[in-house]
Design a protein around this motif. Sequence first.
Motif, PDB file in Angstrom:
ATOM      1  N   LEU A  34       0.799  -1.127   0.122  1.00 59.36           N
ATOM      2  CA  LEU A  34       0.132  -0.025   0.065  1.00 59.36           C
ATOM      3  C   LEU A  34       0.757   1.244  -0.009  1.00 59.36           C
ATOM      4  CD1 LEU A  34      -0.963  -1.852   2.471  1.00 59.36           C
ATOM      5  CD2 LEU A  34      -3.061  -0.819   2.343  1.00 59.36           C
ATOM      6  N   TRP A  35       0.177   2.279  -0.484  1.00 59.60           N
ATOM      7  CA  TRP A  35       0.781   3.644  -0.256  1.00 59.60           C
ATOM      8  C   TRP A  35       0.173   4.668   0.276  1.00 59.60           C
ATOM      9  CZ3 TRP A  35       5.730   5.098  -1.675  1.00 59.60           C
ATOM     10  CH2 TRP A  35       6.480   4.184  -2.586  1.00 59.60           C
ATOM     11  N   TYR A  36       0.571   5.324   1.520  1.00 57.36           N
ATOM     12  CA  TYR A  36      -0.169   6.249   2.087  1.00 57.36           C
ATOM     13  C   TYR A  36       0.407   7.414   1.805  1.00 57.36           C
ATOM     14  CZ  TYR A  36      -2.746   2.828   4.893  1.00 57.36           C
ATOM     15  OH  TYR A  36      -3.713   1.868   5.056  1.00 57.36           O
ATOM     16  N   LYS A  37      -0.395   8.777   1.791  1.00 59.70           N
ATOM     17  CA  LYS A  37       0.105   9.935   1.906  1.00 59.70           C
ATOM     18  C   LYS A  37      -0.022  10.626   2.937  1.00 59.70           C
ATOM     19  CE  LYS A  37      -1.354  13.777  -1.354  1.00 59.70           C
ATOM     20  NZ  LYS A  37      -2.155  14.093  -2.736  1.00 59.70           N
ATOM     21  N   LYS A  38       0.758  11.679   3.407  1.00 51.03           N
ATOM     22  CA  LYS A  38       0.677  12.497   4.605  1.00 51.03           C
ATOM     23  C   LYS A  38       0.926  13.711   4.316  1.00 51.03           C
ATOM     24  CE  LYS A  38       1.829  12.466   9.626  1.00 51.03           C
ATOM     25  NZ  LYS A  38       1.980  14.066   9.603  1.00 51.03           N
ATOM     26  N   TYR A  39      -0.118  14.758   4.808  1.00 56.29           N
ATOM     27  CA  TYR A  39       0.317  16.216   4.816  1.00 56.29           C
ATOM     28  C   TYR A  39       0.734  16.531   6.207  1.00 56.29           C
ATOM     29  CZ  TYR A  39      -2.135  16.466   0.201  1.00 56.29           C
ATOM     30  OH  TYR A  39      -2.460  16.430  -1.166  1.00 56.29           O
ATOM     31  N   PHE A  46      -4.914   6.761   3.138  1.00 55.19           N
ATOM     32  CA  PHE A  46      -4.696   5.668   1.906  1.00 55.19           C
ATOM     33  C   PHE A  46      -4.710   6.091   0.556  1.00 55.19           C
ATOM     34  CE2 PHE A  46      -4.691   1.485   0.073  1.00 55.19           C
ATOM     35  CZ  PHE A  46      -5.951   1.642  -0.770  1.00 55.19           C
ATOM     36  N   LEU A  47      -3.738   5.764  -0.183  1.00 59.63           N
ATOM     37  CA  LEU A  47      -3.605   6.049  -1.580  1.00 59.63           C
ATOM     38  C   LEU A  47      -3.985   4.928  -2.601  1.00 59.63           C
ATOM     39  CD1 LEU A  47      -3.115   8.694  -3.389  1.00 59.63           C
ATOM     40  CD2 LEU A  47      -0.632   8.026  -3.199  1.00 59.63           C
ATOM     41  N   ILE A  48      -3.126   3.942  -2.515  1.00 59.23           N
ATOM     42  CA  ILE A  48      -3.436   3.270  -3.550  1.00 59.23           C
ATOM     43  C   ILE A  48      -2.890   1.936  -3.246  1.00 59.23           C
ATOM     44  CG2 ILE A  48      -1.459   3.538  -4.949  1.00 59.23           C
ATOM     45  CD1 ILE A  48      -2.679   2.983  -7.507  1.00 59.23           C
ATOM     46  N   SER A  49      -3.056   0.634  -3.742  1.00 58.84           N
ATOM     47  CA  SER A  49      -2.767  -0.663  -3.201  1.00 58.84           C
ATOM     48  C   SER A  49      -2.451  -1.592  -4.195  1.00 58.84           C
ATOM     49  CB  SER A  49      -3.653  -1.326  -2.100  1.00 58.84           C
ATOM     50  OG  SER A  49      -4.877  -1.505  -2.597  1.00 58.84           O
ATOM     51  N   ILE A  50      -1.712  -2.779  -3.983  1.00 62.27           N
ATOM     52  CA  ILE A  50      -1.518  -3.685  -5.062  1.00 62.27           C
ATOM     53  C   ILE A  50      -1.239  -5.149  -4.239  1.00 62.27           C
ATOM     54  CG2 ILE A  50       0.824  -3.159  -5.199  1.00 62.27           C
ATOM     55  CD1 ILE A  50       0.583  -3.927  -8.146  1.00 62.27           C
ATOM     56  N   SER A  51      -2.123  -6.124  -4.745  1.00 62.60           N
ATOM     57  CA  SER A  51      -1.736  -7.427  -4.181  1.00 62.60           C
ATOM     58  C   SER A  51      -0.536  -8.013  -5.123  1.00 62.60           C
ATOM     59  CB  SER A  51      -3.078  -8.109  -4.723  1.00 62.60           C
ATOM     60  OG  SER A  51      -2.739  -9.512  -4.308  1.00 62.60           O
ATOM     61  N   SER A  52       0.054  -9.031  -4.554  1.00 60.99           N
ATOM     62  CA  SER A  52       1.199  -9.785  -5.292  1.00 60.99           C
ATOM     63  C   SER A  52       0.903 -10.289  -6.286  1.00 60.99           C
ATOM     64  CB  SER A  52       1.875 -10.617  -4.029  1.00 60.99           C
ATOM     65  OG  SER A  52       0.900 -11.643  -3.647  1.00 60.99           O
ATOM     66  N   ILE A  53      -0.485 -10.564  -6.636  1.00 59.67           N
ATOM     67  CA  ILE A  53      -0.748 -11.512  -7.860  1.00 59.67           C
ATOM     68  C   ILE A  53      -1.011 -10.595  -9.048  1.00 59.67           C
ATOM     69  CG2 ILE A  53      -2.587 -13.214  -6.481  1.00 59.67           C
ATOM     70  CD1 ILE A  53      -4.828 -11.911  -7.261  1.00 59.67           C
ATOM     71  N   VAL A  87       4.365  13.935   2.371  1.00 59.49           N
ATOM     72  CA  VAL A  87       5.378  12.561   2.494  1.00 59.49           C
ATOM     73  C   VAL A  87       4.522  11.156   2.249  1.00 59.49           C
ATOM     74  CG1 VAL A  87       6.422  11.177   4.374  1.00 59.49           C
ATOM     75  CG2 VAL A  87       6.516  13.701   4.560  1.00 59.49           C
ATOM     76  N   TYR A  88       5.261  10.523   1.419  1.00 56.50           N
ATOM     77  CA  TYR A  88       4.516   9.274   0.977  1.00 56.50           C
ATOM     78  C   TYR A  88       5.242   8.001   1.689  1.00 56.50           C
ATOM     79  CZ  TYR A  88       2.225  12.059  -2.723  1.00 56.50           C
ATOM     80  OH  TYR A  88       1.560  12.836  -3.336  1.00 56.50           O
ATOM     81  N   PHE A  89       4.327   7.145   2.131  1.00 55.21           N
ATOM     82  CA  PHE A  89       4.786   5.871   2.772  1.00 55.21           C
ATOM     83  C   PHE A  89       4.548   4.849   2.107  1.00 55.21           C
ATOM     84  CE2 PHE A  89       6.499   7.834   6.864  1.00 55.21           C
ATOM     85  CZ  PHE A  89       5.645   8.816   7.077  1.00 55.21           C
ATOM     86  N   CYS A  90       5.351   3.944   1.927  1.00 56.65           N
ATOM     87  CA  CYS A  90       5.164   2.535   1.485  1.00 56.65           C
ATOM     88  C   CYS A  90       4.928   1.771   2.716  1.00 56.65           C
ATOM     89  CB  CYS A  90       6.326   2.233   0.520  1.00 56.65           C
ATOM     90  SG  CYS A  90       6.483   0.417   0.337  1.00 56.65           S
ATOM     91  N   ALA A  91       3.917   0.520   2.455  1.00 55.74           N
ATOM     92  CA  ALA A  91       3.641  -0.124   3.386  1.00 55.74           C
ATOM     93  C   ALA A  91       3.506  -1.628   2.867  1.00 55.74           C
ATOM     94  CB  ALA A  91       2.346   0.063   4.305  1.00 55.74           C
ATOM     95  N   ALA A  92       3.665  -2.732   3.862  1.00 59.66           N
ATOM     96  CA  ALA A  92       3.414  -3.945   3.304  1.00 59.66           C
ATOM     97  C   ALA A  92       2.817  -5.020   4.417  1.00 59.66           C
ATOM     98  CB  ALA A  92       4.924  -4.755   2.914  1.00 59.66           C
ATOM     99  N   SER A  93       2.199  -6.010   3.874  1.00 59.93           N
ATOM    100  CA  SER A  93       1.473  -6.772   4.842  1.00 59.93           C
ATOM    101  C   SER A  93       1.651  -8.258   4.387  1.00 59.93           C
ATOM    102  CB  SER A  93       0.312  -6.384   5.378  1.00 59.93           C
ATOM    103  OG  SER A  93      -0.680  -6.660   4.572  1.00 59.93           O
ATOM    104  N   GLY A  94       1.093  -9.280   5.128  1.00 59.42           N
ATOM    105  CA  GLY A  94       0.955 -10.510   4.552  1.00 59.42           C
ATOM    106  C   GLY A  94       0.480 -11.484   5.424  1.00 59.42           C
ATOM    107  N   GLU A  95      -0.379 -12.287   4.953  1.00 58.07           N
ATOM    108  CA  GLU A  95      -1.056 -13.449   5.906  1.00 58.07           C
ATOM    109  C   GLU A  95      -0.107 -14.160   6.839  1.00 58.07           C
ATOM    110  OE1 GLU A  95      -3.973 -15.385   3.967  1.00 58.07           O
ATOM    111  OE2 GLU A  95      -4.702 -16.785   5.608  1.00 58.07           O
TER     112      GLU A  95
END
Lengths: 113, 116
Positions: A34-39, A46-53, A87-95
């Motif tokens: 996911l990408w988050y945007k912070k002022y 939340f800005l946009i996300s992508i699944s690994s598929i 400021v843009y933050f990248c984030a990751a998660s997984g089951e």
Amino acid sequence: DQQVKQNSPSLSVQEGRISILNCDYTNSMFDYFLWYKKYPAEGPTFLISISSIKDKNEDGRFTVFLNKSAKHLSLHIVPSQPGDSAVYFCAASGENAGNMLTFGGGTRLMVKP
Amino acid sequence: DVKVTQSSRYLVKRTGEKVFLECVQDMDHENMFWYRQDPGLGLRLIYFSYDVKMKEKGDIPEGYSVSREKKERFSLILESASTNQTSMYLCASSLDPSGPNTGELFFGEGSRLTVL
């Protein structure tokens, strides 16, 4: 040891040009990004996300690309606008990574008029 | 719209003081989180909660505790504040009962704490 890294703390781009923000990760168990945007003085949104598929997800001016073999993702903003300065933050998660979001250190984007 | 409200935007406390940071969400979300944001380190998870009276340690729980007596409210407690706890504290909530894997966390505006 940071599992999600944004190696560029800041990026300056001219209005109308492309902004490319990069993010690398080390944990192969991550499968959702996911990408988050912070002022300033606001919480991240939340800005946009992508699944690994997938290897690409697009939403208007924002596109996220995922390269699983390189454990790399990038956010493209085209065309960049002064209001994108944040400021843009990248984030990751997984089951299999506990389902918690792991954030990168952030990249400050400045779009000059 | 989801609203996550943090009671204090700015606080200044002295070393050794007890500090309470309050967070309320109005969308009946199951999950609530406390993060701290420091330059270059991004957002680091302190504690989270999947349900009332439940709490789990995040990556950096030392020096903190939490309380979730009601579903909508999640409090972060610094029992004895120290200067290295000077930071921006962000509360968040999410709906997914299995965790935030489907993505979206809703954040409050943050509480900037300075410990002198």
